[in-house]
Design an enzyme around this catalytic site. Structure first.
Site, PDB file in Angstrom:
ATOM      1  N   ASP A 142       4.925 -14.333   3.353  1.00  0.00           N
ATOM      2  CA  ASP A 142       5.458 -14.752   2.055  1.00  0.00           C
ATOM      3  C   ASP A 142       6.047 -16.150   2.190  1.00  0.00           C
ATOM      4  O   ASP A 142       5.763 -17.050   1.397  1.00  0.00           O
ATOM      5  CB  ASP A 142       6.525 -13.750   1.589  1.00  0.00           C
TER       6      ASP A 142
ATOM      7  N   LYS B 256       8.116 -12.519  15.430  1.00  0.00           N
ATOM      8  CA  LYS B 256       9.449 -12.850  15.962  1.00  0.00           C
ATOM      9  C   LYS B 256       9.707 -11.895  17.125  1.00  0.00           C
ATOM     10  O   LYS B 256      10.694 -11.143  17.156  1.00  0.00           O
ATOM     11  CB  LYS B 256      10.495 -12.716  14.832  1.00  0.00           C
TER      12      LYS B 256
ATOM     13  N   TYR C  37       9.162  -5.089   3.225  1.00  0.00           N
ATOM     14  CA  TYR C  37       8.955  -4.994   1.774  1.00  0.00           C
ATOM     15  C   TYR C  37       8.915  -3.537   1.310  1.00  0.00           C
ATOM     16  O   TYR C  37       9.278  -3.244   0.173  1.00  0.00           O
ATOM     17  CB  TYR C  37       7.630  -5.657   1.382  1.00  0.00           C
TER      18      TYR C  37
ATOM     19  N   ASP D  45       9.805 -19.039  13.546  1.00  0.00           N
ATOM     20  CA  ASP D  45      10.607 -20.255  13.336  1.00  0.00           C
ATOM     21  C   ASP D  45       9.835 -21.484  13.821  1.00  0.00           C
ATOM     22  O   ASP D  45       9.788 -22.519  13.154  1.00  0.00           O
ATOM     23  CB  ASP D  45      11.992 -20.139  13.995  1.00  0.00           C
TER      24      ASP D  45
ATOM     25  N   ASP E 155       4.214 -20.153   1.111  1.00  0.00           N
ATOM     26  CA  ASP E 155       4.832 -21.114   0.192  1.00  0.00           C
ATOM     27  C   ASP E 155       4.992 -22.471   0.879  1.00  0.00           C
ATOM     28  O   ASP E 155       4.763 -23.518   0.282  1.00  0.00           O
ATOM     29  CB  ASP E 155       6.215 -20.630  -0.276  1.00  0.00           C
TER      30      ASP E 155
HETATM   31  C1  IPM Z   1       4.302 -13.688  -3.618  1.00  0.00           C
HETATM   32  C2  IPM Z   1       5.575 -13.492  -4.379  1.00  0.00           C
HETATM   33  C3  IPM Z   1       5.920 -12.008  -4.402  1.00  0.00           C
HETATM   34  C4  IPM Z   1       6.105 -11.567  -2.969  1.00  0.00           C
HETATM   35  C5  IPM Z   1       7.152 -11.639  -5.256  1.00  0.00           C
HETATM   36  C6  IPM Z   1       7.022 -12.135  -6.673  1.00  0.00           C
HETATM   37  C7  IPM Z   1       7.411 -10.152  -5.229  1.00  0.00           C
HETATM   38  O1  IPM Z   1       6.590 -14.260  -3.839  1.00  0.00           O
HETATM   39  O2  IPM Z   1       3.257 -13.153  -4.041  1.00  0.00           O
HETATM   40  O3  IPM Z   1       4.323 -14.383  -2.601  1.00  0.00           O
HETATM   41  O4  IPM Z   1       7.203 -11.706  -2.405  1.00  0.00           O
HETATM   42  O5  IPM Z   1       5.148 -11.072  -2.389  1.00  0.00           O
HETATM   43 MG    MG Z   2       5.966 -15.578  -2.303  1.00  0.00          MG
END
Ligand code: IPM
Ligand code: MG
Length: 354
Positions: free
Chosen positions: A245, A189, A138, A221, A249
């Site tokens: 990240d 990884k 990042y 993975d 999710d």
């Molecule tokens: C998160 C989001 C952010 C990230 C984006 C919006 C930059 O996806 O907070 O997980 O990738 O960290």
């Molecule tokens: Mg995110």
């Protein structure tokens, strides 16, 4: 306690308004909290031509904690990268040194049916994902788009982790594990990436200071697969920025809705930024249908981690539980027969339950 409130874009202002109602209710009960607002993301760009305006930075640095809604919107999609809303988020994380990102994925008994997985796989699920937030690909330099000698264009980014970056987040992970079920799985990884090989070496070394914690390692993975195969095998998951990240999710869906997931991003002194894990959802902005619970639960995390007030944190969490027990649901977690309500009504219900 001084809180910088940064509603941001999309559904940000609506959901933050509900969390602020909760804070106001705590204030009228005698909790000394001050709030001050500023712009971030697209709202910062609109107000000051910068997704992280200097006034916002100053306020965020002075405050004890930051409450953030979300950033991003279609109208900003074609701006050059430095002006894009996401840069506001990345810069506040980096600028405040918020390297430890806690993303708990908990399944409320009332919401077991809302999960995309079978009830027996997720019921009772309680995972803490600890994502490193200020390093990795990042922020690695160099990066960009270049033209090779052959004349072909190439996009490139750099992944790296320094020893101190890995050590400090590993310590946070082990300390969290000590307060939970004393199990930590470090995700990397290492079969392909040198950065990950190094990550694994350092995490293993830090583990010597926490003999009571059972440390395991898993490739990312496989971790992605295990999260949907048998998620209850995890207690604390420690991982880097980009893997965290993605996995957070994924884990959110186990809980029924990303609209339920709060987060805390902490610096070395537990100063923190608190935001829902979901984004700005511009498609549903302004319709009073977004789920404000992730933001309200982020306030609970703020009370727990920055203000060391577990009692108030639990009071907020119990109020959320009660509204769910009453059968009240926003659209993302509603099932037939449930009482479907909007953003504002959900905020009101939590305040009433408080
Ligand atoms: C998160 C989001 C952010 C990230 C984006 C919006 C930059 O996806 O907070 O997980 O990738 O960290
Ligand atoms: Mg995110």
């Amino acid at each position: 306690m001084k809180i910088a409130v940064l509603p941001g874009d999309g559904i940000g202002p609506e959901i933050v308004a509900q969390a602020v109602k909760v804070i106001d209710a705590l204030r009228s009960d005698g909790l000394a909290i001050e709030m001050e607002y500023a712009h971030i993301g697209g709202a910062g760009y609109d107000a000051a031509g910068d997704p992280f305006p200097a006034v916002t930075e100053k306020l965020a640095k002075e405050a004890d904690a930051v409450l953030l809604g979300a950033v991003g919107g279609y109208q900003y999609d074609n701006l050059p990268r430095p002006q894009r809303p996401e840069q506001g988020l990345l810069r506040i994380r980096k600028g405040l040194g918020l390297f430890a990102n806690l993303r708990p994925a908990m399944v409320y008994p009332e919401l077991v049916y809302a999960s995309s997985l079978k009830p027996e796989l997720v019921s009772g699920l309680d995972i803490m994902i600890l994502r490193e937030l200020t390093g990795d690909i990042y922020f690695g330099q160099p990066r960009g788009i270049r033209t090779l000698d052959s004349g072909e264009r190439q996009g490139f980014d750099t992944m790296h982790y320094s020893e101190s970056e890995i050590r400090r987040v590993a310590h946070v992970g082990f300390q969290i594990a000590m307060k939970r079920n004393k199990k930590m799985c470090s995700v990397d990884k290492a079969n392909v990436l040198d950065t990950s090989m190094f990550w694994r070496e350092i995490v293993t070394d830090v583990a010597k200071e926490y003999p009571q914690v059972e440390l395991s390692h898993m490739y990312v993975d496989n971790a992605a697969m295990q999260l949907v195969r048998a998620p209850k095998q995890f207690d604390v998951i420690l991982t880097g920025n980009i893997f965290g990240d993605i996995l957070s999710d994924e884990a959110s869906m186990l809980t029924g809705s990303i609209g339920m997931l709060p987060s805390a991003s902490l610096d070395a002194n537990n100063k923190g930024l608190y935001e829902p894990c979901h984004g700005s959802a511009p498609d549903i902005a302004g319709k009073d249908i977004a789920n404000p619970l992730a933001t309200i639960l982020s306030v609970a995390m703020m009370m727990r981690y920055t203000f060391a007030n577990d009692e108030v944190a639990q009071r907020i969490e119990t109020a959320v539980r009660k509204t769910l027990q009453q059968g009240l649901r926003t659209g993302d977690i509603a099932e037939a027969g449930m009482h479907k309500i909007g953003t504002t009504a959900m905020g009101d219900a939590v305040v009433a339950a408080l």
